[in-house]
Design a protein around this motif. Structure first.
Motif, PDB file in Angstrom:
ATOM      1  N   ILE B 104     -13.120  15.878  57.013  1.00  0.00           N
ATOM      2  CA  ILE B 104     -12.574  17.216  57.232  1.00  0.00           C
ATOM      3  C   ILE B 104     -11.123  17.120  57.659  1.00  0.00           C
ATOM      4  CG2 ILE B 104     -12.918  19.381  58.450  1.00  0.00           C
ATOM      5  CD1 ILE B 104     -15.770  18.674  58.824  1.00  0.00           C
ATOM      6  N   GLY B 105     -10.805  16.037  58.389  1.00  0.00           N
ATOM      7  CA  GLY B 105      -9.451  15.914  58.926  1.00  0.00           C
ATOM      8  C   GLY B 105      -8.384  15.747  57.878  1.00  0.00           C
ATOM      9  N   ALA B 149      -3.344  13.955  60.440  1.00  0.00           N
ATOM     10  CA  ALA B 149      -4.326  13.102  59.762  1.00  0.00           C
ATOM     11  C   ALA B 149      -4.438  11.762  60.469  1.00  0.00           C
ATOM     12  CB  ALA B 149      -3.930  12.898  58.314  1.00  0.00           C
ATOM     13  N   ILE B 150      -3.310  11.278  61.016  1.00  0.00           N
ATOM     14  CA  ILE B 150      -3.354  10.013  61.758  1.00  0.00           C
ATOM     15  C   ILE B 150      -4.223  10.160  62.998  1.00  0.00           C
ATOM     16  CG2 ILE B 150      -1.947   8.416  63.108  1.00  0.00           C
ATOM     17  CD1 ILE B 150       0.215   8.754  61.060  1.00  0.00           C
ATOM     18  N   LEU B 153      -7.707   9.888  61.877  1.00  0.00           N
ATOM     19  CA  LEU B 153      -8.021   8.499  61.547  1.00  0.00           C
ATOM     20  C   LEU B 153      -8.266   7.689  62.822  1.00  0.00           C
ATOM     21  CD1 LEU B 153      -8.281   6.353  59.405  1.00  0.00           C
ATOM     22  CD2 LEU B 153      -5.860   5.942  59.573  1.00  0.00           C
ATOM     23  N   VAL B 154      -7.433   7.923  63.840  1.00  0.00           N
ATOM     24  CA  VAL B 154      -7.611   7.181  65.090  1.00  0.00           C
ATOM     25  C   VAL B 154      -8.968   7.477  65.701  1.00  0.00           C
ATOM     26  CG1 VAL B 154      -6.815   7.042  67.464  1.00  0.00           C
ATOM     27  CG2 VAL B 154      -5.198   6.953  65.626  1.00  0.00           C
ATOM     28  N   VAL B 155      -9.329   8.782  65.732  1.00  0.00           N
ATOM     29  CA  VAL B 155     -10.621   9.120  66.321  1.00  0.00           C
ATOM     30  C   VAL B 155     -11.741   8.484  65.515  1.00  0.00           C
ATOM     31  CG1 VAL B 155     -12.234  10.992  66.741  1.00  0.00           C
ATOM     32  CG2 VAL B 155      -9.897  11.201  67.459  1.00  0.00           C
ATOM     33  N   SER B 156     -11.628   8.491  64.171  1.00  0.00           N
ATOM     34  CA  SER B 156     -12.755   7.942  63.427  1.00  0.00           C
ATOM     35  C   SER B 156     -12.811   6.425  63.572  1.00  0.00           C
ATOM     36  CB  SER B 156     -12.754   8.413  61.982  1.00  0.00           C
ATOM     37  OG  SER B 156     -11.856   7.726  61.230  1.00  0.00           O
ATOM     38  N   LEU B 157     -11.658   5.753  63.702  1.00  0.00           N
ATOM     39  CA  LEU B 157     -11.703   4.303  63.943  1.00  0.00           C
ATOM     40  C   LEU B 157     -12.291   3.990  65.310  1.00  0.00           C
ATOM     41  CD1 LEU B 157      -8.323   3.134  62.422  1.00  0.00           C
ATOM     42  CD2 LEU B 157     -10.591   2.880  61.488  1.00  0.00           C
ATOM     43  N   LEU B 158     -11.926   4.820  66.306  1.00  0.00           N
ATOM     44  CA  LEU B 158     -12.505   4.598  67.630  1.00  0.00           C
ATOM     45  C   LEU B 158     -14.012   4.819  67.596  1.00  0.00           C
ATOM     46  CD1 LEU B 158      -9.880   6.177  70.008  1.00  0.00           C
ATOM     47  CD2 LEU B 158     -10.411   3.791  69.718  1.00  0.00           C
ATOM     48  N   LEU B 159     -14.453   5.839  66.835  1.00  0.00           N
ATOM     49  CA  LEU B 159     -15.887   6.087  66.725  1.00  0.00           C
ATOM     50  C   LEU B 159     -16.571   4.906  66.045  1.00  0.00           C
ATOM     51  CD1 LEU B 159     -15.963   9.819  65.693  1.00  0.00           C
ATOM     52  CD2 LEU B 159     -17.105   8.861  67.661  1.00  0.00           C
ATOM     53  N   LEU B 160     -15.892   4.308  65.049  1.00  0.00           N
ATOM     54  CA  LEU B 160     -16.491   3.181  64.353  1.00  0.00           C
ATOM     55  C   LEU B 160     -16.599   1.965  65.255  1.00  0.00           C
ATOM     56  CD1 LEU B 160     -14.803   3.133  60.834  1.00  0.00           C
ATOM     57  CD2 LEU B 160     -17.111   3.756  61.379  1.00  0.00           C
ATOM     58  N   PHE B 187     -16.353  16.683  64.873  1.00  0.00           N
ATOM     59  CA  PHE B 187     -16.067  18.048  64.426  1.00  0.00           C
ATOM     60  C   PHE B 187     -14.764  18.551  65.033  1.00  0.00           C
ATOM     61  CE2 PHE B 187     -20.685  18.577  63.419  1.00  0.00           C
ATOM     62  CZ  PHE B 187     -20.477  18.883  62.096  1.00  0.00           C
ATOM     63  N   SER B 188     -14.558  18.237  66.324  1.00  0.00           N
ATOM     64  CA  SER B 188     -13.380  18.756  67.025  1.00  0.00           C
ATOM     65  C   SER B 188     -12.098  18.323  66.332  1.00  0.00           C
ATOM     66  CB  SER B 188     -13.402  18.274  68.466  1.00  0.00           C
ATOM     67  OG  SER B 188     -12.143  18.397  69.038  1.00  0.00           O
ATOM     68  N   ILE B 189     -11.920  17.004  66.140  1.00  0.00           N
ATOM     69  CA  ILE B 189     -10.650  16.557  65.557  1.00  0.00           C
ATOM     70  C   ILE B 189     -10.618  16.865  64.066  1.00  0.00           C
ATOM     71  CG2 ILE B 189     -11.361  14.168  65.196  1.00  0.00           C
ATOM     72  CD1 ILE B 189      -7.916  15.257  66.287  1.00  0.00           C
ATOM     73  N   GLY B 190     -11.799  16.876  63.419  1.00  0.00           N
ATOM     74  CA  GLY B 190     -11.816  17.164  61.987  1.00  0.00           C
ATOM     75  C   GLY B 190     -11.305  18.554  61.690  1.00  0.00           C
ATOM     76  N   PHE B 191     -11.955  19.575  62.279  1.00  0.00           N
ATOM     77  CA  PHE B 191     -11.502  20.935  62.033  1.00  0.00           C
ATOM     78  C   PHE B 191     -10.137  21.175  62.664  1.00  0.00           C
ATOM     79  CE2 PHE B 191     -16.077  21.905  61.370  1.00  0.00           C
ATOM     80  CZ  PHE B 191     -15.931  22.426  60.107  1.00  0.00           C
ATOM     81  N   GLY B 192      -9.891  20.510  63.791  1.00  0.00           N
ATOM     82  CA  GLY B 192      -8.652  20.776  64.522  1.00  0.00           C
ATOM     83  C   GLY B 192      -7.401  20.401  63.768  1.00  0.00           C
ATOM     84  N   THR B 193      -7.499  19.481  62.804  1.00  0.00           N
ATOM     85  CA  THR B 193      -6.281  19.086  62.102  1.00  0.00           C
ATOM     86  C   THR B 193      -5.989  19.966  60.898  1.00  0.00           C
ATOM     87  OG1 THR B 193      -7.541  17.546  60.791  1.00  0.00           O
ATOM     88  CG2 THR B 193      -6.454  16.668  62.723  1.00  0.00           C
ATOM     89  N   ILE B 194      -6.954  20.794  60.477  1.00  0.00           N
ATOM     90  CA  ILE B 194      -6.723  21.575  59.259  1.00  0.00           C
ATOM     91  C   ILE B 194      -5.533  22.517  59.450  1.00  0.00           C
ATOM     92  CG2 ILE B 194      -7.668  23.276  57.682  1.00  0.00           C
ATOM     93  CD1 ILE B 194     -10.381  22.213  58.188  1.00  0.00           C
TER      94      ILE B 194
END
Lengths: 303, 250, 84
Positions: B104-105, B149-150, B153-160, B187-194
């Motif tokens: 989503i991000g 978008a960065i 990406l950071v949040v998803s890498l941290l989640l991984l 969801f927060s960072i995904g929708f938040g970057t749109i």
């Protein structure tokens, strides 16, 4: 103009070559190159360093947590006595991160101080190259200050220029390929401190211009502004947004470089990435932070 | 709730699909906008076709950055060593959330970068002499739009990579709580970057457009662009803060 | 801290809600502030002599448009720290 471009190109080329050499010497991602001093002797060696991305990210992001999990003594690039002093002062949980942070801040301060002394000693009417560079930065930023705050407040220029040069140096120092070097702005405490400082200066200036009551009137006027509590929240959110912007960008760059590097086994792409995140993003974020700190003042005093 | 090891794999494959599936939507739209504007621009100013073509290609490449981030995350989810047996529900939730976050991000930033690139092509057709300045401004504007978008990406890498394994012997309530917190971070960072991504893209696009009309005002336009983009980004930063809190403080 | 199932589900809903709240809440202000700044760029290009006036209007306008984003932030923080 052409000459300036050429010298800039040379600088980029030099950085590129240095990074490539570092990559070649450290040969593969499960080795680590160490440069430094040990027992009074110069040291350059290539040690086994098993690479685990998950552990590495923990090391970058929560370094104290990393060493606690591993249960080993941390490698510190500095004096042991000072580290033990930190351990006793800040507690075991924060010893390494605070030691690293303050060491890097001291290095940045030292660089800036030496640079200032060097340029000050050789101030000429027909300026040398570094002097031209600094005069350019100063005049450009002073112009912004005069444009935003008016001519009578041109004395804010030194503060703005200091802020810019400090943050810029902090963002750049991560590019220096020495083990243990990291951007101080990657630690949340530095941007947060700078942000709080900037917002406090906004309010001090506003009080100076409008008087204590004149300034407070915006916040505690129930009739005109029934949602005044949210104004206070938005004041706090200024601190959050200005500092997390810097922090998120610099930390994000560090983590992305790490992950991408491990995907491509540390071949060439990381060099370009670190130049992009270090030079480009670092400069833009330093500029944005400075401009925001300046315009917050401008908006507050102009009403 | 019985946990079976396959749930982790299910979550990672589902996350990979969501990530690149949603992420590709606006990457395509953004590149399409640039190509469309580029074609129109070449029609108006056939003499400058080389500059316009170059700008179009570079702009498209830059507009696809967020889509490439999504591709990287989904590759990591599939082949990055997440066929693991330990981790429990925490790992499963984190993997799914990582895919959602980056997928989503990348919606907003790609759209924004696409608009910016399209306006740059249009602007070069109007003022072919300024093509270098306009292209530089386009790249800076697109980079500004990609910062959100960065963050994703950071949040998803941290989640991984930095979510701890589920400890043994904790209550079901606690498991549900933490898993939902991780999903919420995605969801927060995904929708938040749109919003910020699209908004900053609009700023950069307008700046490119005006640079073609009034090339003399370049410094003032660029400064306003920087400032406006920085302020528009603040809601993405609030989302980042909330995501960090949900990952690390719950 | 141990939770019963019901408490856990309530708090979990609050946390998921916090994430969705901040995420969706950031959508509008982001686009809106971007629109303001884009138009400000246009204005400054057309009449550069009024640059500082336009910049000020832009910043104040953005601050007002951002207030819904700040409401979302407040609600998200309340959901994280003061429920369940």
């Amino acid at each position: 103009m052409a000459k300036k471009k050429k010298s800039l190109l040379k600088l980029f080329l030099l950085l590129f070559i240095i990074e490539v050499i570092i990559v070649i010497i450290s040969s593969g991602y499960n080795k680590e190159l160490q440069i430094g001093f040990e027992k009074g002797k110069f040291l350059l060696r290539n040690i086994e360093h098993p690479f685990n991305l998950q552990e590495k990210i923990t090391e970058e992001f929560q370094i104290d947590e990393y060493y606690r999990q591993k249960g080993i003594e941390p490698t510190i690039y500095g004096s042991k006595e000072v580290y033990i002093f930190f351990k006793n002062t800040f507690g075991k949980e924060n010893a390494i991160s605070s030691f690293q942070l303050i060491r890097m801040l001291l290095i940045v301060d030292l660089i800036l101080l030496l640079m200032a002394l060097y340029i000050r000693r050789r101030l000429l009417s027909r300026p040398s190259k570094p002097q031209i560079l600094f005069e350019m930065i100063y005049t450009a930023l002073e112009e912004f200050v005069v444009e935003t705050l008016g001519k009578q407040r041109a004395n804010y220029a030194p503060y703005i220029v200091t802020l810019f040069i400090f943050i810029w140096t902090c963002n750049m120092i991560g590019l220096v390929p020495i083990p243990g070097f990291m951007e101080p702005t990657r630690n949340l405490n530095v941007p947060l401190g700078l942000g709080i400082f900037a917002v406090i200066i906004v309010h001090i200036t506003a009080i100076k211009v409008k008087g204590v009551w004149g300034h407070l009137k915006n916040y505690v006027n129930f009739v005109k502004n029934p949602l005044f509590l949210l104004d206070i929240v938005s004041e706090l959110s200024k601190v959050v947004s200005i500092s997390f912007r810097l922090f998120g960008n610099i930390l994000g760059g560090a983590i992305i470089i790490l992950v991408v590097s491990s995907l491509v086994s540390f071949v060439v792409i990381p060099v370009g990435l670190s130049l992009f995140f270090g030079i480009f993003i670092g400069t833009i974020q330093a500029f944005v932070f400075t401009m925001l700190a300046l315009t917050y003042i401008g908006v507050e005093i102009s009403e | 709730m019985v946990f079976s090891v396959e749930y982790i794999q299910i979550a990672s494959y589902l996350g990979a699909g969501i990530c690149v599936g949603i992420g590709a939507v606006t990457t395509g739209i953004g590149s399409g906008i640039i190509a469309g504007e580029g074609a129109l621009a070449i029609m108006k100013q056939p003499k400058a076709n080389e500059q316009i073509f170059r700008t179009m290609l570079i702009g498209q490449a830059a507009a696809q950055t967020a889509g490439i981030f999504a591709l990287v995350v989904s590759m990591l989810l599939m082949y990055g060593g997440f066929d693991v047996v330990e981790g429990g529900w925490f790992r499963a939730a984190a993997l799914l959330a990582a895919g959602i976050s980056m997928g989503i991000g990348s919606l907003g930033p790609s759209l924004g970068a696409g608009y910016s690139g399209g306006q740059a092509c249009k602007s070069i057709a109007r003022m072919p002499k300024e093509s270098n300045a306009i292209m530089g401004n386009m790249l800076i504007g697109q980079a500004l739009a990609q910062t959100s978008a960065i963050f994703a990406l950071v949040v998803s890498l941290l989640l991984l990579y930095s979510v701890p394994n589920q400890p043994a012997g904790i209550s079901i309530g606690r498991i549900i709580l933490k898993s939902m917190a991780l999903l919420g971070a995605g969801f927060s960072i995904g929708f938040g970057t749109i919003g910020p991504g699209a908004g900053i893209g609009f700023v950069a696009g307008k700046a490119n457009d005006m640079m073609g009309r009034f090339p003399k005002e370049k410094p003032k336009i660029m400064r306003t662009m920087f400032l406006g983009a920085a302020v528009s980004e603040s809601t993405a930063i609030y989302s980042l803060v909330v995501a960090f809190l949900l990952i690390f403080a719950v | 801290m141990q939770f019963t199932l019901a408490q856990g589900i309530v708090k979990a809903a609050a946390l998921l809600g916090a994430g969705l709240c901040m995420g969706m809440g950031a959508l509008g202000p982001g686009v809106g502030e971007g629109f303001v700044a884009g138009k400000a760029c246009e204005g400054i290009a057309r009449s550069p002599e009024n640059a500082s006036l336009i910049t000020r209007t832009m910043l104040v306008g953005q601050a007002v448009s951002e207030s819904t984003g700040i409401y979302s932030l407040v609600i998200a923080l309340l959901l994280i720290f003061s429920t369940g």
